[in-house]
Design an enzyme around this catalytic site. Sequence first.
Site, PDB file in Angstrom:
ATOM      1  N   ASP A 411     103.012   2.503   5.047  1.00 11.04           N
ATOM      2  CA  ASP A 411     103.460   3.856   4.684  1.00 11.04           C
ATOM      3  C   ASP A 411     102.316   4.841   4.965  1.00 11.04           C
ATOM      4  O   ASP A 411     101.190   4.413   5.259  1.00 11.04           O
ATOM      5  CB  ASP A 411     103.815   3.832   3.191  1.00 11.04           C
ATOM      6  CG  ASP A 411     104.404   5.146   2.694  1.00 11.04           C
ATOM      7  OD1 ASP A 411     104.980   5.901   3.518  1.00 11.04           O
ATOM      8  OD2 ASP A 411     104.290   5.426   1.482  1.00 11.04           O
ATOM      9  N   GLU A 414     101.240   8.510   9.241  1.00  7.46           N
ATOM     10  CA  GLU A 414     101.433   9.578  10.271  1.00  7.46           C
ATOM     11  C   GLU A 414     100.089  10.007  10.883  1.00  7.46           C
ATOM     12  O   GLU A 414     100.105  10.391  12.042  1.00  7.46           O
ATOM     13  CB  GLU A 414     102.151  10.767   9.644  1.00  7.46           C
ATOM     14  CG  GLU A 414     103.606  10.476   9.300  1.00  7.46           C
ATOM     15  CD  GLU A 414     103.766   9.545   8.094  1.00  7.46           C
ATOM     16  OE1 GLU A 414     102.851   9.547   7.249  1.00  7.46           O
ATOM     17  OE2 GLU A 414     104.769   8.825   8.013  1.00  7.46           O
ATOM     18  N   ASP A 485     111.395   9.623   3.486  1.00  5.47           N
ATOM     19  CA  ASP A 485     111.850  10.156   2.200  1.00  5.47           C
ATOM     20  C   ASP A 485     113.102  11.013   2.312  1.00  5.47           C
ATOM     21  O   ASP A 485     113.045  12.254   2.264  1.00  5.47           O
ATOM     22  CB  ASP A 485     110.721  10.943   1.533  1.00  5.47           C
ATOM     23  CG  ASP A 485     109.537  10.035   1.234  1.00  5.47           C
ATOM     24  OD1 ASP A 485     109.708   8.798   1.292  1.00  5.47           O
ATOM     25  OD2 ASP A 485     108.450  10.558   0.954  1.00  5.47           O
TER      26      ASP A 485
HETATM   27  O1  MIG Z   1     105.127  10.080  -0.974  1.00  4.11           O
HETATM   28  O2  MIG Z   1     104.254   4.832  -1.973  1.00  4.11           O
HETATM   29  O3  MIG Z   1     108.014   7.263   1.979  1.00  4.11           O
HETATM   30  O4  MIG Z   1     108.894   5.174   0.386  1.00  4.11           O
HETATM   31  O5  MIG Z   1     107.788   4.972  -2.195  1.00  4.11           O
HETATM   32  C1  MIG Z   1     104.639   9.033  -1.695  1.00  4.11           C
HETATM   33  C2  MIG Z   1     105.042   5.793  -2.591  1.00  4.11           C
HETATM   34  C3  MIG Z   1     104.207   7.892  -0.814  1.00  4.11           C
HETATM   35  C4  MIG Z   1     106.182   7.629   0.513  1.00  4.11           C
HETATM   36  C5  MIG Z   1     107.170   6.653   1.036  1.00  4.11           C
HETATM   37  C6  MIG Z   1     107.959   6.094  -0.104  1.00  4.11           C
HETATM   38  C7  MIG Z   1     107.038   5.432  -1.092  1.00  4.11           C
HETATM   39  C8  MIG Z   1     105.997   6.444  -1.601  1.00  4.11           C
HETATM   40  N1  MIG Z   1     105.259   7.017  -0.459  1.00  4.11           N
END
Ligand code: MIG
Length: 789
Positions: A411, A414, A485
């Site tokens: 995660d 980017e 998200d």
């Molecule tokens: O924005 O790790 O898209 O799936 O639960 C917070 C916490 C960071 C973004 C991910 C989301 C995940 C969340 N992360």
Amino acid sequence: MNKSITYRLEKNKVFIKSNDRELLIEFINDKIFRVYEELERKTNSFAIENLETKDVELSIEINIDSLIIKSKILSIKVYDNLMLDIYHFDKLLCEDYKGKRNPFKRHAISTYETDEEKEKAKALSLAEGHESNDDDVNHHKIEVLKVNNQNNIYYALGEKTGFLNKQGYEYEMWNTDEPSAHLEYFKTLYKSVPFYISFNNVASYGIFFDNTYKTYFDMGKENSEYIYFGSDNGNLDYYFIYGPSLKDVVSNYISLTGKTPLPKRKMLGIHQSRWSYGTKERVDEIINGYIDNDLPLDVIHLDIDYMDNYKVFTYDKSRFDLKNNIEEWKNKGIEVVTIIDPGTKVEKGYFMYEDGIKNNYFATRNNEVYVNSVWPGKSVFPDFSKEITRNWWGKSQKIMTDFGVSGIWNDMNEPASFEGPLPDDVEFDKDGQKANHLEIHNVYGHLMAKATFEGLKEATNERPYVLTRAAYAGSQKYTSFWTGDNQSLWIHLQMAIPMLCNMSLSGFSFIGTDIGGFGGDVTKELLIRWAQVGVFFPLCRNHSAMMTRDQEPFSFDKETISIYRKALKIRESLIPYYYDLFYHGEQNNTPVMLPLVYYYQDDENTYNLNDQFMIGDSIMVAPVLEQGKTKRMVYLPKGTWYNINNHKTYTGNQYIVEDAPLDTCPIYVKDSSIIPTYDNINHINEQNNIVFNIFPGNSSYEHIYDDGKSYDYRNNILTSYNIKTTQINDNLLIDVDVTNNYKTYENVIYRIYNTKGNIFVDDKLIDTNNKSNYLEIKLDGLSHKLEIK
Ligand code: MIG
């Protein structure tokens, strides 16, 4: 011919010189060629690895105004300004637009006479929150304009909002963490696939602009006469990928950028996740919630909460005893995927930080390690553009697999950051070539996924499971994808279908959206409708944000549980079908979830079908995507369609109105289909029994039985059930030919739909179990000949 243009032919390559510019046209094979002009230094593609070039015979013709390069299939007419038109024999396929960019007018601004007045009007409009576009053209260093045929449909472009057809819209490729509700006008999201398909039912092609910098795609928005793509950096470097069918474009694009490897079977099952599963006890509650309610479950995801202070490759020992916990859950049939973010906590004595600093594994700025903030607070960013960092990161995966973790979820890659975006001049090593953030940004997640994949493979010798949020073209070789998200909104459920279908057309097969929506509070009805469609997404995962309303199926009432159960059971039963689709998809470059146009491109009614989709060529899903709706219009293409809910059959080539009360999602099976299923399982593990559901017609199908996790299948250590059906009037012949290189099933149940008569097995009449909706017969797992007459 104009004297200013000269050329040199070297095998598949034609170097064309004109007015101090040099253009390279390189044929990769008969249907794909590359157009390349070096404007900056040479770069290696991040998307294309181990490119195989086939010998292509080229001939060159010289005309008064142009040069014509001919292969067997394509010819390219190159003018002395280096513009080019592409033909298939005499048919013009793709034409450079010879005019200048000429945006449509925004009259409100152009009516003001003086610059001062204009500025004032602009400022006022901005102050009220409107866009402040004016009539000026924002030129880019690289700009390729192609003539727009308004009848063409543009598909692909990776993960974009909106509908299937991108004609008339503009996009940018710049991986973006976007927490606000994703809407149809958004230009960017988490992933960048600079690839579009120009579709019509005669001759489709794709253009892959292999440039990792921010790129721009205007699909006839600023002027319907042309489309353009461009960038302010890097080289002009694009591939023309001919079809002529949509299928062929997609398959040729995948042959260029890579295949989705067959996943571990378990990962095709049902995933449950939620940001907040922070203790062993909470995970137990979730697992028991599933088990006690007879809800199938295969995988639990642990979000950032499991870590010790958000330090990657650690866990909080006061809340978990990870190795033992995972073993306990595995014994219940449930495996674990853990999240790993790139942001590495700045902390003295923390091994990932110390190791990375010592060995220069992190990205830098002004010769110092670059620091921003993410979940752990002050954090540094692994420089995945260099191989030694990827190897280090890859090796670290073993820490997690030693705990028994079955897959890694990447995660924030980017990369996302809390103290504003990474500045343009953050430096990456790029194996000694040095590159800035502008160049690496769009491939950062791609390279992280690659490192993770390779590390997992090395650690386990099994097929890795990786899930990523950020990606670039070609990431499908390493990872599955979710669309980030989304929110618990009906429009996000609606958007999921065209978004995922276009991702498939962009080569990403293993895809899904957060079922129920990540942000916001889901309602019972929305959760049910989302689950009914989400169980068909190749990646089937319910996930939600911390602090939102609980979203597990048992967080709602009995009715929700029972409808949700029905949906999950359908998914679990279809696992062998999904597995076969991925297996054959890897062989044939075919994605799993597809828009109807992929299979019915001669049928115009499918071109803009945004609310139905296919899983393989046998199953069509037509879900309800609106609140309160209990009927919907369904389009059935040619053929016969069998509704699995009410067992009715319909002839295709028509629109029907289908009943779809809350507990029903319209699902159809195409005639001449063979669909393998498991009967009533709640967890995927080695199965000794299989069901072959046979729908009359002439067809052939190959079902694969193997260990479901190793690479043995690549050495053909698998058992293959080749089933062939032949329909002769009312008689149906079923030939089952088993090639056993693994083992055979103990029992095979044949369910034959829409067929009446006596069953002969290997020429002997057999007493059968006649169910109301199908004939059923149970045999051993060996080769047989069945005849129904
Ligand atoms: O924005 O790790 O898209 O799936 O639960 C917070 C916490 C960071 C973004 C991910 C989301 C995940 C969340 N992360």
